[in-house]
Design an enzyme around this catalytic site. Structure first.
Site, PDB file in Angstrom:
ATOM      1  N   GLY A   1      -3.280   1.464  -8.826  1.00  0.00           N
ATOM      2  CA  GLY A   1      -3.031   0.121  -9.329  1.00  0.00           C
ATOM      3  C   GLY A   1      -3.010  -0.864  -8.177  1.00  0.00           C
ATOM      4  O   GLY A   1      -3.310  -0.510  -7.037  1.00  0.00           O
TER       5      GLY A   1
ATOM      6  N   SER B   1       2.851  -2.747  -7.965  1.00  0.00           N
ATOM      7  CA  SER B   1       2.786  -2.217  -9.333  1.00  0.00           C
ATOM      8  C   SER B   1       3.697  -1.015  -9.547  1.00  0.00           C
ATOM      9  O   SER B   1       3.830  -0.539 -10.671  1.00  0.00           O
ATOM     10  CB  SER B   1       1.340  -1.841  -9.679  1.00  0.00           C
ATOM     11  OG  SER B   1       0.867  -0.830  -8.798  1.00  0.00           O
ATOM     12  N   GLY B   2       4.300  -0.495  -8.484  1.00  0.00           N
ATOM     13  CA  GLY B   2       5.204   0.643  -8.638  1.00  0.00           C
ATOM     14  C   GLY B   2       4.576   1.994  -8.362  1.00  0.00           C
ATOM     15  O   GLY B   2       5.115   3.023  -8.768  1.00  0.00           O
ATOM     16  N   LYS B   3       3.444   2.018  -7.655  1.00  0.00           N
ATOM     17  CA  LYS B   3       2.769   3.295  -7.345  1.00  0.00           C
ATOM     18  C   LYS B   3       3.665   4.210  -6.522  1.00  0.00           C
ATOM     19  O   LYS B   3       3.862   5.379  -6.868  1.00  0.00           O
ATOM     20  CB  LYS B   3       1.467   3.046  -6.571  1.00  0.00           C
ATOM     21  CG  LYS B   3       0.444   2.219  -7.290  1.00  0.00           C
ATOM     22  CD  LYS B   3      -0.790   1.982  -6.438  1.00  0.00           C
ATOM     23  CE  LYS B   3      -0.505   1.301  -5.123  1.00  0.00           C
ATOM     24  NZ  LYS B   3       0.074  -0.046  -5.244  1.00  0.00           N
ATOM     25  N   THR B   4       4.186   3.688  -5.429  1.00  0.00           N
ATOM     26  CA  THR B   4       5.038   4.502  -4.550  1.00  0.00           C
ATOM     27  C   THR B   4       6.332   4.873  -5.259  1.00  0.00           C
ATOM     28  O   THR B   4       6.828   5.994  -5.111  1.00  0.00           O
ATOM     29  CB  THR B   4       5.316   3.751  -3.234  1.00  0.00           C
ATOM     30  OG1 THR B   4       4.069   3.496  -2.575  1.00  0.00           O
ATOM     31  CG2 THR B   4       6.212   4.562  -2.310  1.00  0.00           C
TER      32      THR B   4
ATOM     33  N   ASP C   1       0.943   9.361  -0.063  1.00  0.00           N
ATOM     34  CA  ASP C   1       1.084   7.936  -0.346  1.00  0.00           C
ATOM     35  C   ASP C   1       0.047   7.134   0.432  1.00  0.00           C
ATOM     36  O   ASP C   1      -0.451   7.582   1.463  1.00  0.00           O
ATOM     37  CB  ASP C   1       2.490   7.454   0.022  1.00  0.00           C
ATOM     38  CG  ASP C   1       2.810   6.083  -0.557  1.00  0.00           C
ATOM     39  OD1 ASP C   1       2.328   5.786  -1.673  1.00  0.00           O
ATOM     40  OD2 ASP C   1       3.547   5.313   0.083  1.00  0.00           O
ATOM     41  N   GLU C   2      -0.280   5.947  -0.064  1.00  0.00           N
ATOM     42  CA  GLU C   2      -1.254   5.042   0.571  1.00  0.00           C
ATOM     43  C   GLU C   2      -2.565   5.777   0.858  1.00  0.00           C
ATOM     44  O   GLU C   2      -3.150   5.658   1.936  1.00  0.00           O
ATOM     45  CB  GLU C   2      -0.674   4.428   1.850  1.00  0.00           C
ATOM     46  CG  GLU C   2       0.601   3.631   1.654  1.00  0.00           C
ATOM     47  CD  GLU C   2       0.418   2.338   0.865  1.00  0.00           C
ATOM     48  OE1 GLU C   2      -0.729   1.995   0.501  1.00  0.00           O
ATOM     49  OE2 GLU C   2       1.433   1.669   0.603  1.00  0.00           O
ATOM     50  N   ALA C   3      -3.027   6.516  -0.133  1.00  0.00           N
ATOM     51  CA  ALA C   3      -4.207   7.376   0.034  1.00  0.00           C
ATOM     52  C   ALA C   3      -5.469   6.598   0.372  1.00  0.00           C
ATOM     53  O   ALA C   3      -6.399   7.152   0.970  1.00  0.00           O
ATOM     54  CB  ALA C   3      -4.433   8.205  -1.230  1.00  0.00           C
TER      55      ALA C   3
ATOM     56  N   CYS D   1      -6.354 -15.330 -13.461  1.00  0.00           N
ATOM     57  CA  CYS D   1      -5.735 -16.028 -12.324  1.00  0.00           C
ATOM     58  C   CYS D   1      -6.403 -15.649 -11.009  1.00  0.00           C
ATOM     59  O   CYS D   1      -6.502 -16.477 -10.095  1.00  0.00           O
ATOM     60  CB  CYS D   1      -4.235 -15.741 -12.283  1.00  0.00           C
ATOM     61  SG  CYS D   1      -3.326 -16.485 -13.665  1.00  0.00           S
TER      62      CYS D   1
END
Length: 199
Positions: free
Chosen positions: A23, A27-30, A95-97, A187
């Site tokens: 996302g 967005s709350g991925k981590t 994380d942060e792939a 937007c």
């Protein structure tokens, strides 16, 4: 009453799979990655978490969400290093792939093929809306994909993309709320139009 034998538990633990959480920024991925990994730890599964060594925004040795939830991690420079630390694990989190090399796809496949649950979190698109790093290929091979959404800071609808506020054109620019904002498609297009008119 159902009773599970130790053999059944071991068999369940060794079913490999790849889960991708993607996302926009904020967005709350981590947050979701940390939630899944903490649940696995609570279930006494052997867990290892990796993050790119370049990501030192909140901590050098922890994965930290924007809401300040954290979990200890191993910072690495190359996706191949993941294999060195993962052979005896039940669950591997990454994380942060998007900041890893394309070899991450093969690494994740190898881990899953060897019975390890792999949970990957990362941006699916960069600030220009271009698919980012190994994420598109990971989405293709994943057993499960979770697309999470931030809220558009302009109108309150579900965000679609990450808009860069700062002027840098570098693709990789580690930043925070001062550098990026989540926007819905409408937007985002309005922001691009405004930037073009102001050039």
């Amino acid at each position: 009453m159902v009773v599970f034998s130790e053999d059944h538990i071991q068999e369940t633990r060794r079913r490999g799979r790849i889960e991708v959480i993607c996302g926009s920024m904020f967005s709350g991925k981590t947050e979701e990655l940390i939630r899944r990994l903490k649940r696995a730890k609570f279930a006494r599964q052997r867990v290892e978490i990796f993050k790119p060594a370049i990501d030192t925004r909140y901590s050098e040795e922890e994965v930290v969400s924007h809401d300040s939830n954290s979990i200890a991690s191993t910072p690495i420079d190359s996706s191949a290093s993941i294999l060195l630390f993962s052979s005896d694990k039940d669950v591997v989190g990454i994380d942060e792939a998007q900041f890893f090399d394309e070899g991450l796809v093969d690494v994740c496949n190898k881990l899953a093929d060897n019975g390890i649950r792999v949970i990957v979190a990362g941006l699916d698109m960069d600030f220009r809306r271009v698919p980012f790093g190994p994420i598109p290929a990971l989405l293709a091979i994943a057993d499960e994909v979770t697309k999470v959404h931030a809220i558009c800071v302009k109108c309150g609808n579900l965000a679609y993309a990450t808009h860069r506020i700062t002027k840098s054109e570098k693709r990789v620019l580690l930043g925070e709320k001062a550098d990026y904002e989540p926007l819905c498609r409408t937007c985002y297009m309005e922001a691009l139009k405004e930037e073009t008119e102001n050039k």
